[in-house]
Design an enzyme around this catalytic site. Structure first.
Site, PDB file in Angstrom:
ATOM      1  N   ARG A   1       5.115 -12.905   9.561  1.00 21.75           N
ATOM      2  CA  ARG A   1       5.838 -11.694   9.204  1.00 21.75           C
ATOM      3  C   ARG A   1       7.173 -11.653   9.940  1.00 21.75           C
ATOM      4  NH1 ARG A   1       3.978  -6.506   9.751  1.00 21.75           N
ATOM      5  NH2 ARG A   1       2.079  -7.163   8.737  1.00 21.75           N
TER       6      ARG A   1
ATOM      7  N   GLU B   1       0.870  -1.165   0.000  1.00 20.39           N
ATOM      8  CA  GLU B   1       0.000   0.000   0.000  1.00 20.39           C
ATOM      9  C   GLU B   1       0.916   1.226   0.000  1.00 20.39           C
ATOM     10  OE1 GLU B   1      -2.733   0.389   3.295  1.00 20.39           O
ATOM     11  OE2 GLU B   1      -3.446   2.320   2.515  1.00 20.39           O
TER      12      GLU B   1
ATOM     13  N   LYS C   1       4.467   0.548   9.600  1.00 21.57           N
ATOM     14  CA  LYS C   1       4.577   1.817   8.887  1.00 21.57           C
ATOM     15  C   LYS C   1       4.001   2.958   9.712  1.00 21.57           C
ATOM     16  CE  LYS C   1       2.996   0.110   4.957  1.00 21.57           C
ATOM     17  NZ  LYS C   1       2.587  -0.081   3.554  1.00 21.57           N
TER      18      LYS C   1
HETATM   19  P1  ATP Z   1       2.942  -2.633   8.180  1.00 23.68           P
HETATM   20  O1  ATP Z   1       2.158  -3.636   8.955  1.00 23.68           O
HETATM   21  O2  ATP Z   1       4.404  -2.631   8.461  1.00 23.68           O
HETATM   22  O3  ATP Z   1       2.372  -1.261   8.221  1.00 23.68           O
HETATM   23  P2  ATP Z   1       1.600  -3.455   5.866  1.00 23.68           P
HETATM   24  O4  ATP Z   1       1.299  -4.890   5.930  1.00 23.68           O
HETATM   25  O5  ATP Z   1       0.499  -2.515   6.156  1.00 23.68           O
HETATM   26  O6  ATP Z   1       2.880  -3.141   6.701  1.00 23.68           O
HETATM   27  P3  ATP Z   1       1.674  -3.392   3.045  1.00 23.68           P
HETATM   28  O7  ATP Z   1       2.123  -2.298   2.189  1.00 23.68           O
HETATM   29  O8  ATP Z   1       0.240  -3.732   3.065  1.00 23.68           O
HETATM   30  O9  ATP Z   1       2.197  -3.051   4.485  1.00 23.68           O
HETATM   31  O10 ATP Z   1       2.543  -4.687   2.783  1.00 23.68           O
HETATM   32  C1  ATP Z   1       2.867  -5.181   1.516  1.00 23.68           C
HETATM   33  C2  ATP Z   1       3.221  -6.620   1.640  1.00 23.68           C
HETATM   34  O11 ATP Z   1       4.319  -6.796   2.505  1.00 23.68           O
HETATM   35  C3  ATP Z   1       2.070  -7.403   2.215  1.00 23.68           C
HETATM   36  O12 ATP Z   1       1.914  -8.592   1.470  1.00 23.68           O
HETATM   37  C4  ATP Z   1       2.494  -7.689   3.622  1.00 23.68           C
HETATM   38  O13 ATP Z   1       1.954  -8.889   4.068  1.00 23.68           O
HETATM   39  C5  ATP Z   1       4.018  -7.742   3.500  1.00 23.68           C
HETATM   40  N1  ATP Z   1       4.639  -7.395   4.770  1.00 23.68           N
HETATM   41  C6  ATP Z   1       4.444  -6.275   5.498  1.00 23.68           C
HETATM   42  N2  ATP Z   1       5.163  -6.314   6.633  1.00 23.68           N
HETATM   43  C7  ATP Z   1       5.844  -7.477   6.632  1.00 23.68           C
HETATM   44  C8  ATP Z   1       6.756  -8.109   7.530  1.00 23.68           C
HETATM   45  N3  ATP Z   1       7.121  -7.539   8.687  1.00 23.68           N
HETATM   46  N4  ATP Z   1       7.257  -9.321   7.196  1.00 23.68           N
HETATM   47  C9  ATP Z   1       6.908  -9.897   6.040  1.00 23.68           C
HETATM   48  N5  ATP Z   1       6.056  -9.367   5.149  1.00 23.68           N
HETATM   49  C10 ATP Z   1       5.514  -8.171   5.427  1.00 23.68           C
HETATM   50 MG    MG Z   2      -1.209  -4.029   4.855  1.00 24.34          MG
END
Ligand code: ATP
Ligand code: MG
Length: 588
Positions: free
Chosen positions: A281, A55, A291
């Site tokens: 994760r 995102e 984020k």
């Molecule tokens: P955050 O939780 O850090 O704000 P998010 O999941 O909201 O991150 P996205 O931009 O939606 O961020 O993530 C893009 C991809 O990266 C998704 O498929 C998510 O599952 C993966 N992702 C995010 N954080 C991690 C992590 N700590 N380890 C592995 N994969 C991750």
């Molecule tokens: Mg997300």
């Protein structure tokens, strides 16, 4: 050992590191095993297609790197494809700045999506049509409860939800209201479109989840075209389907959303049905990763920006001096598992050291200079001495380093009253200057008022050029140095961990991660002296300062005034942990 090294050594969590690291890189992870099986049974006509779906509401971090390596890695291993898709369904938080940064970071990590760069917002028209289809099939309705009432009706984990009084609206009324929602006739929150599933489901995600809401906001790509925006679960499942994704890999928190993912695709009888697979994760010790928290650090000025070298963002790691190879190696080693764990940040640093040790050219740099005058060295003489660029890589060759009567050494390499195990310089003691000569300290000059040592008077032994001792006499200490009139003044930024707690997710009542920010995470040294050979080093150049660690030239550098970031120290706490484990292993 420097203070920072000591701290690092002490803070290395050492209880049971092996359990924290997930599966080893050599074992085939469970996702690839699922794909193997799918290929064996001929599912998806043998196609493998993944996507990385960020995102654009922040910069990518090391957790995303795990997901990137996994998704692009699978595509590479199975000769498939991996799409880059921006999940831009929430106009409130998204921005093109993030889109650009994300693309740069994925490329820098070494992955390429070819021309398959997609945006969920490109599908808004089709997603709208799918929503209309759900209404026509009797699988969705416009609800006019207030957001507060919707929450009350949802029930809890132990109590079923209650149906909305608007649930049985006619299809015509639903279609009419939904179209008027789209046309901007209503204010935010006046209506939502909900899937009609089961208000008594044990899975709260299935209790008539919202699929569209009114948001009277401009979108970074579609501008003011839309007044309604699809919810993540709906948009995500259908975007995967539209792109023909075969394996939709996501993190564990979406496990409970999988029934909904499947419901959308089944109910809409879509031509293909991607399989959602969840993995754990990445969590790193001493690191915040969400984020939302990283944005707080940036917006509230705790760091200098998203690419501050203390940030776990890809851009922060890059500026710090991390290599893409080291990050990919780290992602390989932590593997992919189904169970949440906390990975020791010392492992990430270990991967970096291994890479830099092989590749980074060595230089001499004095971070806290102490002047040394060689009393018996000719006033105007300058010798160019040979220094080895990288002992790990003979092909890196040698360079010339100027040597003269006035030098700088590291303040911490001199002690007036040395403790027992101190083998560096002290009054009357002889040490070796790396690639130079042996010198002996004969006098100490101090500031009259402060008592601070300001200069050492030494003699050198002309018979020991290159550091050799022709008579075979033993000299324990070898120091790095620079020639004072030749050295370049530099700023060096020394970093420590941003957080003082190992597991920042363990926020105790009333305390936030911001209460655990280390006041020592950045220390700026402004009067360092480095070898003149570094005068033309461009930002991004990585090197080892002998005995001091790995460093990287920062973009803040000006001509003739370089700025370095300390990338990582030389002391490898992870190697130590591994060693002790091997010893344990052989003993048992
Ligand atoms: P955050 O939780 O850090 O704000 P998010 O999941 O909201 O991150 P996205 O931009 O939606 O961020 O993530 C893009 C991809 O990266 C998704 O498929 C998510 O599952 C993966 N992702 C995010 N954080 C991690 C992590 N700590 N380890 C592995 N994969 C991750
Ligand atoms: Mg997300």
């Amino acid at each position: 050992m420097s203070e920072s090294d000591k701290r690092e050594e002490q803070s290395a969590p050492g209880s049971q590191p092996a359990e924290r690291v997930g599966e080893s890189a050599t074992s085939r992870d469970f996702i690839r095993m699922i794909i193997d099986e799918d290929l064996r049974t001929g599912k998806n006509d043998g196609r493998v297609m993944t996507r990385f779906p960020p995102e654009p509401n922040g910069y990518l971090h090391i957790g995303h790197a795990k997901s990137i390596c996994l998704n692009f890695g699978i595509a590479r291993d199975y000769a498939g494809l991996c799409n880059l898709r921006f999940d831009d369904t929430n106009p409130a938080k998204e921005d093109v700045e993030y889109v650009d940064a994300i693309k740069e970071d994925v490329h820098w990590l070494g992955f390429d999506w070819g021309d398959r760069e997609y945006f969920a917002s490109d599908y808004f028209e089709r997603l709208y049509a799918f929503a209309v289809q759900l209404i026509r099939q009797g699988n969705a309705y416009v609800d006019s409860l207030t957001p507060e009432e919707i929450r009350e009706h949802r029930g809890t984990l132990t109590e079923p939800g209650r149906e909305s009084p608007y649930r049985e609206r006619s299809m015509e009324e639903n279609l009419d209201l939904f179209e008027r929602m789209r046309n901007g006739e209503f204010e935010d929150g006046a209506h939502v479109l909900r899937a009609k599933i089961d208000m008594t489901s044990g899975n709260i995600n299935m209790r008539d989840p919202t699929i569209y809401r009114i948001r009277r906001l401009d979108h970074h790509r579609t501008g003011n075209k839309w007044f309604i925006y699809p919810m993540y679960d709906f948009a995500h499942a259908l975007s995967d389907m539209i792109e023909g994704i075969t394996h939709s890999v996501c993190t564990l928190e979406f496990e409970d959303h999988r029934p909904l993912y499947d419901w959308f695709l089944d109910t809409l009888r879509t031509p293909c049905h991607p399989q959602q697979i969840e993995f754990a994760r990445l969590n790193l010790s001493y690191t915040v990763m969400s984020k939302r928290k990283l944005l707080q650090l940036v917006e509230e000025g705790f760091v200098r920006g998203w690419d501050d070298p203390r940030m776990p963002t890809i851009s922060g790691l890059r500026r710090r001096g991390y290599t893409p190879e080291a990050i990919r190696d780290f992602c390989d080693r932590i593997g992919v598992a189904k169970k949440e764990s906390l990975v020791d940040v010392a492992l990430l640093e270990h991967c970096l050291r291994e890479d830099l040790n092989r590749r980074a050219p060595r230089f001499m740099a004095v971070l806290n200079p102490l002047k040394v005058v060689l009393l018996n060295y000719p006033e105007d003489q300058v010798e160019m001495l040979d220094a080895i660029n990288n002992p790990e890589d003979p092909s890196a060759g040698t360079r010339k380093v100027p040597f003269s009567r006035v030098l700088y050494i590291e303040q911490e390499d001199f002690r007036e009253n040395p403790p027992k195990q101190f083998f560096r310089l002290s009054p009357g003691r002889e040490v070796r200057l790396r690639y130079g000569y042996l010198i002996t300290c004969v006098d100490v000059v101090k500031d009259k008022t402060t008592g601070e040592v300001t200069e050492l008077r030494c003699t050198y032994d002309p018979a020991t050029r290159g550091g050799d001792t022709p008579d075979g006499r033993r000299v324990k200490g070898t120091l790095h140095w620079v020639s004072a009139p030749h050295a370049l003044e530099a700023e060096v930024r020394m970093y420590e961990r941003l957080l003082t707690v190992e597991d920042p997710s363990e926020e105790t009542a009333g305390r936030s991660f911001k209460d655990f920010l280390s006041p020592e995470s950045l220390k700026v040294l402004t009067h360092c002296r480095v070898e003149p050979g570094l005068a033309d080093a461009v930002p991004g150049t990585r090197c080892q300062f002998e005995r001091m660690g790995y460093f990287c030239v920062d973009p803040d550098s000006a001509p003739g005034k370089p700025v370095f970031n300390r990338t990582v120290t030389l002391r490898d706490t992870w190697a130590k942990i591994e060693k002790s484990l091997t010893r344990e292993g052989t003993r048992n």
